[in-house]
Design an enzyme around this catalytic site. Structure first.
Site, PDB file in Angstrom:
ATOM      1  N   GLU A 286      28.017-107.609  34.849  1.00  0.00           N
ATOM      2  CA  GLU A 286      27.692-107.448  36.259  1.00  0.00           C
ATOM      3  C   GLU A 286      26.289-106.959  36.546  1.00  0.00           C
ATOM      4  O   GLU A 286      26.048-106.390  37.619  1.00  0.00           O
ATOM      5  CB  GLU A 286      28.694-106.479  36.898  1.00  0.00           C
ATOM      6  CG  GLU A 286      28.623-105.041  36.383  1.00  0.00           C
ATOM      7  CD  GLU A 286      29.597-104.719  35.279  1.00  0.00           C
ATOM      8  OE1 GLU A 286      29.906-103.539  35.064  1.00  0.00           O
ATOM      9  OE2 GLU A 286      30.065-105.680  34.618  1.00  0.00           O
TER      10      GLU A 286
ATOM     11  N   GLU B 236      32.908-109.721  39.081  1.00  0.00           N
ATOM     12  CA  GLU B 236      31.517-109.294  38.885  1.00  0.00           C
ATOM     13  C   GLU B 236      30.834-108.961  40.215  1.00  0.00           C
ATOM     14  O   GLU B 236      30.025-108.026  40.279  1.00  0.00           O
ATOM     15  CB  GLU B 236      30.730-110.381  38.143  1.00  0.00           C
ATOM     16  CG  GLU B 236      31.325-110.796  36.804  1.00  0.00           C
ATOM     17  CD  GLU B 236      31.684-109.625  35.908  1.00  0.00           C
ATOM     18  OE1 GLU B 236      30.921-108.642  35.861  1.00  0.00           O
ATOM     19  OE2 GLU B 236      32.745-109.677  35.266  1.00  0.00           O
TER      20      GLU B 236
ATOM     21  N   HIS C 194      31.707-105.567  41.420  1.00  0.00           N
ATOM     22  CA  HIS C 194      30.932-104.537  40.709  1.00  0.00           C
ATOM     23  C   HIS C 194      29.580-104.251  41.375  1.00  0.00           C
ATOM     24  O   HIS C 194      28.998-103.186  41.131  1.00  0.00           O
ATOM     25  CB  HIS C 194      30.665-104.984  39.277  1.00  0.00           C
ATOM     26  CG  HIS C 194      31.745-104.629  38.313  1.00  0.00           C
ATOM     27  ND1 HIS C 194      32.313-103.378  38.243  1.00  0.00           N
ATOM     28  CD2 HIS C 194      32.357-105.370  37.342  1.00  0.00           C
ATOM     29  CE1 HIS C 194      33.218-103.357  37.275  1.00  0.00           C
ATOM     30  NE2 HIS C 194      33.284-104.559  36.722  1.00  0.00           N
TER      31      HIS C 194
END
Length: 971
Positions: free
Chosen positions: A361, A395, A398
């Site tokens: 991420e 991701e 994040h």
């Protein structure tokens, strides 16, 4: 390939110019760099003295210094392509050797919080030199009397000073360094691909390799790229300059601020400052300039540029289009959900040929394995879209939870990973509602968490920080507990307070701690604040203390089994463990939602530790049955008295629709796992599968197949396996026939991913248990492909199972055809399906050959080695081969996920001899999460040995009884 150190001294001199000059001085630096490196073999900077010292009192960095900003200059000397010119007959034409050296310098600006005579940073595998410490307030240098590296797991680099740094003072530290680009998918590492495009003059081989330098720094590998304060709460701004070759492109966390050509060989890229962030999120890549991108259109309401980078042929064919489109939708969802804008001006997604794990991420530059970013219509499975959407959703979540707000230390990793996993359920469901994946994803995570957390060697979501200090201990936190259990207990909390309150609490939490670091108690505080604003809270619940409710779920390992006796109304809890000889005093506050067939209304009670609940609520009247944990919103299992179990199982066979879908699957899962823990009879668990002959929904079938796989693992080398296969074949026959028309016509149910999953499961279960029409179908479709000059008419959804079953039923010819197709395919999804299919053969010599291939990165990429061996180990013919193979080649094969390898190759272990071998293996220097995985495997093997000893005869008798009439017909 040989390493080249020749330019190190010149780059060090040039970096000095860069650090102290304006941007205008950049050209001077580069000219100096070029002039001093041309035709000269340079001496590397002096080696930093390494001293083995007694470590400081703890492995953590002292908090006397607070970093504020890094200015980093890196020269990546990698050739992104190496051109073979001519035909070798002209000795004057040479080919450059690849160079794996990077050189750099960094200036970190920091404030002194506590007077000190030493500066401690982290550094590993770097040659560090030329320290300069500047007192910025007094504008004078402070002499460095010593530079020491602690030769232990702390990776400390200590600078001893002649004068003290004073509290409140502002300082900077300049260091030069150089290191090597890794071949092992860590830190700054090398990846390669073949683009197949003939566009370079004098190139003999248009399929020559292209090279990529990429970073993968989580959790503790930033210190392998530059000396830094490598702890997640020591956040700073990063300003990066990359010097790279002319034919390459550099990407970083932030957008480029300036890019200039130096001469015919070199250029540099200066990136804008990042937000304040943790070192593990620092990222850059240097790729061949043919590595192109697709860009998401920006509407009037969008601010963020989304670019998806991949190999040129993938971009040209549109394989990155879906990832780009879905990322835009997911970003809009999250910005609306969090009421907080994404903090940067761009998101680059890059599909890397080599990466472990699936994605990372990094703020503004998210890296992915190609298979989790690229989608090819007509070749990739429709279900593969779910994988792509889910990984991107994780991701992107994040970018807020993890990047903007970060856990203070790795013991609270679940505040990053659990929250991102939980949020991805809703994000994907919002942007791709036809997938209907929320319940499937939730149940997958629930069962992953249940499985690992039922062992005494599990760990709490939030262990004490002092228990997690070394890199190996940190790596051990990246497991199903942090990801799956983290998500499931958050779902339980959201159900407890209500989703509106929970989401409001998350919004307040994000705004309060943006660019900062948190502990779990910070999350409880803001959920509590949101809950206090909810005027209906007290009317709904008996508890208002969020921290009191949640802390037992996060600070204790394990989970409870709630036992409900509908005869006398007694309800109690104890920790659920497969090894029921382990004593545990753990207890939790449990919210029990339940229904009975006498009432259609959900009811709710709280079990505080083991304080009595209202017995009248659970006493069955007139044959009444009770069902608890409706839709599995609680993280616990449920056991009942035998009478209630019998009524529930009878109801499933009579009218399964009276039981909610999720609970139909969970009843099976609870029954089988309670039987493994010896809390119910194993025949009760097997009886829970009888109703499936009429079931077409995925979740109950998935639950049954997953749990029966344990029986297969325990008994596929014994006489139990024959009647078990007959039973499974007969149970799945009707389900297979339900989809037969679709399967025979190479089609799938449209717009219903759940049915598509069920169709795939039906093929797997029917073929693997020898249903003749299924095996023949797979063989015919595969044979038609072999004869068709590569025209593959098998539906992409069905390929993974048809390939596997055809190879399993086939000979050398079928296996080698799959291998040829694997080598020649350029589609990542297709390659993954073929790679799994190759592990399905029953020929031991072919499996042995396949294992040997995993040691050759030209045949099997390093990032795929672990999963390939895992697949082979799941094959009964390959399990012993894989176990011997990983022990003989551990250093190489464990560079990816060693823990996954251990789990895969030991899953059948159920004998004393296997236990002894496993315990000897524990003495290896395993590292990472593998050491903990061996401990889990030892405990699981001990449980398996006892379970098989106690249940083998009963299980054999049950399957023989259920299949006696079928066996008589077959005979």
């Amino acid at each position: 390939m040989p390493l080249k150190f020749g330019t190190s001294k010149a780059i060090a001199i040039a970096f000095g110019v860069l650090t102290v000059s304006s941007i205008g001085g950049m050209l001077t630096m580069v000219i100096l760099f070029k002039a001093q490196t041309q035709n000269v073999t340079m001496t590397p900077p002096p080696t930093m003295p390494t001293t083995t010292l007694a470590p400081p009192p703890q492995m953590r960095l002292p908090k006397s210094l607070v970093p504020q900003k890094y200015e980093i200059v890196l020269a990546v000397q990698l050739y992104t392509k190496i051109i073979e010119e001519g035909n070798g007959s002209n000795p004057n034409i040479t080919t450059p050797n690849q160079t794996m050296i990077f050189t750099g310098n960094s200036t970190v600006h920091f404030q002194c919080a506590q007077k000190t005579m030493s500066i401690f940073l982290n550094s590993r595998n770097l040659n560090v030199s030329s320290p300069v410490v500047l007192n910025k307030g007094a504008n004078r240098n402070i002499k460095v009397s010593g530079l020491k590296h602690y030769d232990d797991e702390s990776d400390f680099l200590e600078l001893e000073l002649m004068d003290a740094l004073e509290a409140g003072g502002n300082y900077s530290l300049y260091l030069s360094f150089h290191g090597e680009v890794s071949d092992n998918l860590e830190a700054l590492y090398l990846s390669r691909y073949t683009d197949g495009i003939f566009d370079y003059e004098s190139v003999d081989d248009p399929n020559a390799d292209r090279f990529i330098a990429a970073t993968n720094l989580q959790p503790t590998d930033a210190r392998k790229v530059f000396p830094c304060f490598d702890e997640p709460d020591m956040k700073a701004v990063f300003e990066l300059t990359i010097i790279h070759r002319r034919e390459s492109r550099a990407l970083g966390n932030a957008a480029p601020r300036e890019n200039n050509i130096i001469d015919d060989e070199w250029q540099y890229t200066i990136f804008k400052p990042t937000p304040k962030m943790s070192t593990y999120l620092f990222a850059f890549t240097v790729v061949d300039d043919s590595f192109t991108f697709t860009r998401s259109p920006i509407s009037n309401t969008d601010r963020v540029e989304i670019n998806t980078y991949a190999r040129p042929e993938a971009i040209d064919a549109g394989h990155a289009d879906y990832a780009t489109e879905i990322a835009r939708k997911l970003l809009r969802f999250y910005e609306s959900q969090f009421e907080l804008k994404y903090a940067m001006e761009k998101i680059d997604q890059i599909a890397l040929p080599d990466l472990y794990p699936a994605a990372m991420e990094n703020w503004g530059l998210i890296t992915y394995q190609e298979g989790f970013l690229l989608y090819q219509e007509g070749v990739s499975s429709l279900l593969h879209k779910e994988d792509i959407a889910t990984v991107i959703a994780h991701e992107l979540a994040h970018q807020w939870f993890g990047n903007a707000v970060t856990m203070k230390w790795w013991n609270d990793l679940w505040l990053n990973e659990g929250i991102a996993t939980y949020l991805s359920y809703f994000a994907v469901d919002s942007v791709e509602p036809t997938f209907n994946i929320k319940e499937i994803s939730i149940m997958n995570d629930l069962h992953d968490a249940f499985r690992e957390d039922a062992l005494a060697s599990s760990h709490p979501l939030s262990p004490p920080p002092d228990n997690i200090t070394t890199t190996n201990e940190i790596l051990g936190m990246f497991d199903s507990i942090s990801y799956s259990k983290g998500a499931i207990v958050l779902r339980m909390l959201a159900n407890h307070v209500g989703e509106v309150v929970f989401n409001k609490g998350l919004q307040m939490y994000l705004k309060a701690f943006q660019y900062g670091s948190v502990e779990k108690d910070d999350l409880w505080e803001y959920i509590q604040m949101a809950d206090n604003q909810n005027r209906f809270a007290k009317a709904v619940r008996n508890t208002d203390d969020i921290a009191g409710f949640m802390n037992p779920w996060t600070t204790q390992s394990g989970y409870p089994v709630i036992t409900i006796n509908t005869t006398d109304g007694q309800v109690y809890q104890k920790q659920f463990l497969f090894n029921n000889s382990v004593n545990s005093s753990n207890s939790w506050t449990v919210e029990i939602e339940f229904i009975s067939n006498a009432s259609s209304q959900f009811e709710k009670v709280y079990l505080y530790n083991n304080k009595p609940v209202n017995k009248e609520a659970f006493i069955a009247k007139n044959g009444e049955w009770f069902l608890a944990n409706i839709n599995c919103t609680g993280y616990y299992r449920v056991n009942y008295n035998p009478e209630n179990w019998e009524r529930l199982l009878a109801q499933l066979q009579k009218n399964r629709h009276s039981i909610p879908l999720v609970n139909r699957g969970q009843l099976i899962d609870d029954a089988f796992n309670l039987a493994r823990a010896k809390l119910v009879n194993v025949t009760l668990a097997l009886n829970s599968t009888l109703f499936l002959t009429k079931e077409t929904e995925f979740l109950p079938w998935e639950s049954a197949v997953r749990n029966l796989e344990y029986f297969i693992l325990m008994f596929d080398r014994s006489e139990v396996y024959g009647p078990m296969q007959i039973y499974l074949r007969e149970q799945v026959r009707e389900l297979y026939n339900f989809f037969k028309t679709y399967t025979d016509d190479d089609s799938v149910p449209q717009n219903d991913h759940s049915l598509q999953y069920t169709q795939l499961l039906a093929i797997k279960l029917a073929c693997s248990n020898g249903l003749p029409e299924c095996v023949e179908m797979a063989k015919q479709k595969y044979a038609a492909w072999m004869k068709s000059n590569n025209t593959n008419s098998i539906h992409p959804n069905l390929r993974s199972e048809i390939y596997c079953q055809a190879v399993a039923a086939g000979e050398k010819e079928e296996w080698e055809f799959a291998w040829d197709m694997y080598q020649t395919s350029s589609n990542t999804s297709e390659k993954d399906q073929l790679r799994r299919a190759l592990s399905c053969t029953k020929k031991i010599w072919l499996l042995s050959r396949y294992l040997d291939y995993t040691l050759d990165p030209e045949k099997i990429r390093l990032m795929d080695v672990g999963s390939t061996i895992y697949y082979i180990a799941q094959n009964a013919a390959g399990q012993a081969l894989a176990w011997n193979f990983i022990r003989a080649n551990w250093d190489y094969v464990s560079q990816g996920d060693g823990a996954m390898l251990i789990a895969g190759v030991t899953s059948r272990f159920s004998t004393e001899f296997e236990l002894e071998e496993l315990m000897r293996f524990q003495n290896y220097n395993l590292g990472g999460g593998a050491a903990r995985a061996v401990s889990l495997a030892i405990e699981q093997t001990q449980v398996n040995i006892q379970w098989v000893k106690e249940n083998k005869d009963v299980v054999l008798q049950w399957f023989e009884q259920k299949t006696s009439s079928v066996r008589q017909k077959e005979n």
